[in-house]
Design a protein around this motif. Sequence first.
Motif, PDB file in Angstrom:
ATOM      1  N   ASP A 164       3.816 -16.177  -4.291  1.00  0.00           N
ATOM      2  CA  ASP A 164       3.224 -15.251  -3.323  1.00  0.00           C
ATOM      3  C   ASP A 164       2.249 -15.965  -2.393  1.00  0.00           C
TER       4      ASP A 164
ATOM      5  N   LYS B 245      -6.265  -7.743   0.936  1.00  0.00           N
ATOM      6  CA  LYS B 245      -5.794  -7.460   2.297  1.00  0.00           C
ATOM      7  C   LYS B 245      -4.355  -6.967   2.323  1.00  0.00           C
ATOM      8  N   HIS B 246      -3.647  -7.107   1.227  1.00  0.00           N
ATOM      9  CA  HIS B 246      -2.258  -6.636   1.127  1.00  0.00           C
ATOM     10  C   HIS B 246      -2.108  -5.768  -0.119  1.00  0.00           C
TER      11      HIS B 246
ATOM     12  N   GLU C   4      -0.652  -2.900  -0.746  1.00  0.00           N
ATOM     13  CA  GLU C   4       0.666  -2.320  -1.038  1.00  0.00           C
ATOM     14  C   GLU C   4       1.579  -3.345  -1.695  1.00  0.00           C
ATOM     15  N   GLU C   5       1.638  -4.538  -1.106  1.00  0.00           N
ATOM     16  CA  GLU C   5       2.572  -5.564  -1.582  1.00  0.00           C
ATOM     17  C   GLU C   5       2.173  -6.162  -2.922  1.00  0.00           C
ATOM     18  N   THR C   6       0.912  -6.021  -3.290  1.00  0.00           N
ATOM     19  CA  THR C   6       0.428  -6.674  -4.511  1.00  0.00           C
ATOM     20  C   THR C   6       0.081  -5.691  -5.619  1.00  0.00           C
TER      21      THR C   6
ATOM     22  N   LEU D 295       2.293 -14.856   1.335  1.00  0.00           N
ATOM     23  CA  LEU D 295       1.731 -13.508   1.466  1.00  0.00           C
ATOM     24  C   LEU D 295       0.216 -13.538   1.357  1.00  0.00           C
TER      25      LEU D 295
END
Length: 303
Positions: free
Chosen positions: A279, A194-195, A197-199, A282
Amino acid sequence: MSIIKRVAIFGAAGNFGTPITAALVKAGFDVTIITRPESSSTFPDGIPVIRTEYTAEKLVVALKGQDGVVCAVGPAGVPTQTAMIDAAEAADVRRFIVDDFGWGPNFRSLPEFQPIGAQRKVAWDYAKEISKRNPKFTYTGISIGNPIDWAIKRFSLMGFDVKQRSAFIYDDGTEQFTGTTLEGIGQAVVGVLKHPEETANRFVKARSIQTCQNQLLEAFKRVTGQAWKVQRRSANDLLESGRRKHQAGDSGWVLELVVYQLYTPGEARCVVASREDSDAELLGIVEESPEGIARKVMDSITS
């Protein structure tokens, strides 16, 4: 990066694959299970299952149309990960979650574990190499630390025989470590997808709790409402026994040395990260209490 919706999973019937698959379905992903033709594993109803040989050529066909791939195979399947990664890139998969679900690439393991770590690192490095030459392909590793509720239930050597209401406390019982529950492991995978970009292209640090044996023992006493028989041991006994077995080629050394690493006095070897440096927020992983862990374990043996 566009939304990841269609996700294939390898190892869906395994110890971690089972809660990961359940979490993906609950979160609304379109899940496909990929397994070998000869597999006798059973899978949840309603999830498509593709049976195929684990060669890059055949896996490309199986992975066509998938946005993400989760690899949660057991130790015997780890060497096939490079073929999976090749196939994922060729099939235009955008995210490949590599098979870590352990302590991550920077863990200070004992020398006896170096061959195991080296084998796992082959796929990690390969995924990283491909992500550098092909920006459309990304990877993530998930470091979970100790799979705490599963491990306590399964391995009494961790110090807790929950059925007998007895405990072995190593040294003074205060060595801190971090753990992630089975529910937290599933949520970690959901959070990564679901994230995106951040991961992307890194190892994320998951955790449900930071605790020690003494805290867990008191929690088990409160949750069960019973007194527990407590004995004391030294973690160094595990080190000596595990190394003897390793040198002799006997079984059992892995678990003894794993537990030694967990409880080595004064090392903080098995703290993946503080809550702030992890994390977990997040990824949406709930922070558990020792009592919460004790309840999960006790509920699992009575259900």
